[in-house]
Design an enzyme around this catalytic site. Sequence first.
Site, mmCIF file in Angstrom:
data_model
loop_
_atom_site.group_PDB
_atom_site.id
_atom_site.type_symbol
_atom_site.label_atom_id
_atom_site.label_comp_id
_atom_site.label_asym_id
_atom_site.label_seq_id
_atom_site.Cartn_x
_atom_site.Cartn_y
_atom_site.Cartn_z
ATOM 1 C CG HIS A 84 -1.690 1.249 1.420
ATOM 2 N ND1 HIS A 84 -1.591 2.036 2.550
ATOM 3 C CD2 HIS A 84 -2.579 1.870 0.610
ATOM 4 C CE1 HIS A 84 -2.407 3.074 2.437
ATOM 5 N NE2 HIS A 84 -3.009 2.999 1.267
ATOM 6 C CB SER A 85 0.667 4.282 0.336
ATOM 7 O OG SER A 85 0.933 5.658 0.227
ATOM 8 C CE1 TYR A 86 9.059 3.518 1.677
ATOM 9 C CE2 TYR A 86 7.848 2.371 3.407
ATOM 10 C CZ TYR A 86 9.040 2.641 2.748
ATOM 11 O OH TYR A 86 10.205 2.030 3.162
#
Length: 249
Positions: A84-86
């Site tokens: 997720h994300s980073y």
Amino acid sequence: MTEATDPATTSIVLVHGAWHGAWCWSRVLPLLRSAGLDSHAVTLTGVGERAHLMSPGIDLHTHIQDVIGLIEAEELRRVVLVGHSYAGMVITGVADRLQRERGGLLAHLVYLDAALAYPGDSWSSHHSAETRQARTDASIPSGGLSFPPPDAALFGLNGADRDWVNRRQTPQPFRLYQQPLDFDADRVAALPRTFIDCIQPALATIAPSRARVRSEPGWNVVEMATGHDPMVSEPVALSQILRNIHAGA
């Protein structure tokens, strides 16, 4: 059907984004496990319940090893790896290393509204100059050790969900924000890849990833009409998407 392709031997490993921890998957994990899927969530060093381990030495390679360590400790044989994300940066590094060392272990990469890197990119490479400067400035009070989380409203959350995430977020190690990731792009691209695009509201820093997966071959793109933290805002829908990916792995 061989053991390597038997769905019963394929596990899901969930890797959270910045400022979060394994706690953010607490609404998704029970749904996956109740469906009979072997599922795990890792907390990266320096955040979540491991915030007490914050140190200047934490970098991308620390977080890559956190994920590989979980896979090895649980003796997983085939993995759908979700970042997720980073953590798009993290799972890319994990994939590069495991494809080189243990080809066949990874079944699918899932980038959940995640950062995508080209070789030599850092997490910050595709952020605006204003975002990069703001995060650098935010690290100054800690001496460059970390930078604080934003209000979870930025992720499209409100009410009790916003409050829950705000209570649990912890500062993110700063060193890895500007650290380049070197990897073999062809090695990673050889794996099946899905990008889950959270479009309502769409987080601005994910815009380069959003455009890239629609311009390059090899990507399966799934849209979700929710914000950047779908594991909080839409756990049932997200778990169904992951179940579908698992079924095809």
